[in-house]
Design an enzyme around this catalytic site. Structure first.
Site, PDB file in Angstrom:
ATOM      1  CB  CYS A 103      -0.936   0.010   1.205  1.00  0.00           C
ATOM      2  SG  CYS A 103      -2.000   1.459   1.187  1.00  0.00           S
ATOM      3  N   GLY A 104       0.781   2.022  -1.059  1.00  0.00           N
ATOM      4  CA  GLY A 104       1.607   3.215  -1.173  1.00  0.00           C
ATOM      5  C   GLY A 104       1.158   4.354  -0.280  1.00  0.00           C
ATOM      6  CG  HIS A 105      -3.020   5.246   1.293  1.00  0.00           C
ATOM      7  ND1 HIS A 105      -3.564   4.019   0.978  1.00  0.00           N
ATOM      8  CD2 HIS A 105      -3.487   5.540   2.537  1.00  0.00           C
ATOM      9  CE1 HIS A 105      -4.320   3.592   1.967  1.00  0.00           C
ATOM     10  NE2 HIS A 105      -4.301   4.496   2.931  1.00  0.00           N
ATOM     11  CG  ASP A 299      -6.923   4.444  -2.710  1.00  0.00           C
ATOM     12  OD1 ASP A 299      -7.007   5.373  -1.887  1.00  0.00           O
ATOM     13  OD2 ASP A 299      -5.871   3.825  -2.931  1.00  0.00           O
ATOM     14  N   GLY A 304      -0.877   4.584  -4.282  1.00  0.00           N
ATOM     15  CA  GLY A 304       0.570   4.626  -4.499  1.00  0.00           C
ATOM     16  C   GLY A 304       1.156   3.393  -5.142  1.00  0.00           C
ATOM     17  CB  SER A 305       0.870  -0.262  -4.562  1.00  0.00           C
ATOM     18  OG  SER A 305      -0.526  -0.329  -4.381  1.00  0.00           O
TER      19      SER A 305
END
Length: 389
Positions: A103-105, A299, A304-305
């Site tokens: 998870c990017g965020h 989302d 981010g990912s």
């Protein structure tokens, strides 16, 4: 507050403590105390948590403590990469349907939190972070289920606190194209109104720590892109399409991860509009996206990912060059005209595989102490309202 102290101290309340943050509007509930110990590799810990403690995942994420689109991260101070010295800490990611692999965020939010905390119980390696005194940044290496992500967090002059006025960035695990221009026939029972008379769709598959199907809004029949959408109609489309694609033999064959089969599943559909979006000055180009993941969560952030996956795909298609910055928007960043993620190619591993750099801002919104009181059947595992009526 006397009740807070009571809830914190008595084991009968099964207290779970968190710090809540958001990244471009998408929540990250960072659980730093109260989750049971887990053993083995990080992927083994993820499996153990799924099998033995999914009730706690639901309790943290779902109503009445959370909501359908809630997201969280559970700190894991001990993993195999932490023990080897390659990582500073580990993390597991949770959502309405289970445990995700990247998870990017949440990574952006974790970066700030891990710099700001002085709680050695939550983060035993805090004092070992590498500081860049010239640029006033700290490097945090986080072991996540898909691998190691390296996070650069802007700080104050002595590195004791993060600087929210500058973006956090992370370097992804290897991101790559899984399939380009895949055409799939859509059975009659799966089709949606906006598809019209067409019987197939074209899309790409890419990996950025999880696998994403990247489909243009117009390809799905939404002719205005993401500028003007009927969210109920789009959601109805994805509820039919996502399970169909996730079980399609061609998709399954394309998303076989080279390192671990536990990473080989379709996590999300990202609806893309390359003709719209808030355009920050730092970016050369811009696009927007609407991400449905897990059990059709939406989302709020640009994901981010998936930015890592989209950067890899754009590089594979020769649409972006090494170091070139592209802005990636969500419906929320377009609405507020702030918070777009900036994605770029940081390193080229081969023609279709890269390391992406993703930049974004995260902010604190509160802290929580969650308890379960004996006899409370309603909130023991939480609930999803739509499934109760």
């Amino acid at each position: 507050m006397d009740l807070y102290e009571t809830f914190s101290s008595l084991k009968s309340f099964e207290a779970i403590k968190s710090i809540d943050m958001h990244t471009a509007g998408e929540a990250t509930r960072i659980v730093y105390d109260g989750f049971p110990d887990l053993r083995g590799s990080l992927l083994d810990q993820r499996e153990e948590a799924e099998k033995k403690y999914d009730d706690l995942r639901k309790r943290i994420i779902l109503e009445p403590r959370g909501h359908f689109d809630m997201y969280g991260a559970i700190l894991r101070p001990q993993t195999e990469l932490v023990e080897s010295g390659e990582a500073d800490i580990g993390a597991l990611f949770i959502h309405n349907g289970g445990f995700s692999t990247m998870c990017g965020h949440a990574t952006i939010a974790l970066g700030r939190f891990l710099v700001d905390t002085s709680d050695e119980n939550a983060f035993p390696n805090r004092s070992n972070l590498r500081l860049d005194t010239i640029n006033s940044t700290a490097e945090v290496r986080i072991h996540v289920p898909c691998g190691l992500v390296v996070v650069t967090v802007p700080t104050n002059s002595d590195g004791t606190k993060s600087d929210p006025s500058r973006p956090v960035s992370f370097l992804s695990t290897p991101a790559f194209t899984a399939a380009r221009d895949m055409e799939v026939e859509i059975p009659t029972n799966v089709r949606w109104k906006e598809l019209g008379s067409r019987s197939s769709i074209n899309f790409d598959l890419a990996y950025g720590g999880a696998y994403y199907a990247l489909i243009s809004a117009k390809e799905l029949g939404f002719t205005n892109g993401l500028k003007e959408i009927d969210l109920l109609s789009v959601t109805s489309c994805i509820r039919k399409l996502k399970p169909f694609l996730a079980s399609h033999p061609a998709v399954i064959d394309a998303i076989r991860h080279p390192d671990d089969s536990r990473l080989s599943y379709l996590y999300s559909i990202m609806i893309v509009d390359s003709n719209s979006g808030y355009h920050p000055e730092a970016a050369v180009s811009v696009e927007s996206g609407l991400c449905y993941f897990a059990d059709n969560e939406i989302d709020r952030s640009p994901t981010g990912s998936c930015v890592s996956a989209r950067v890899a795909l754009a590089y594979d298609k020769r649409q972006i060059e090494l170091g070139e910055k592209r802005a990636y928007n969500s419906l929320i960043t377009n609405h507020f005209e702030e918070g777009a993620f900036i994605g770029s190619v940081a390193e080229v591993l081969n023609e279709s595989t890269i390391i992406a750099q993703v930049e974004g801002y995260a902010f604190y919104i509160g802290s929580s102490l969650f308890i379960w009181e004996k006899g409370d059947r309603t909130s023991r595992e939480g609930f999803i309202f739509d499934q109760c009526v």
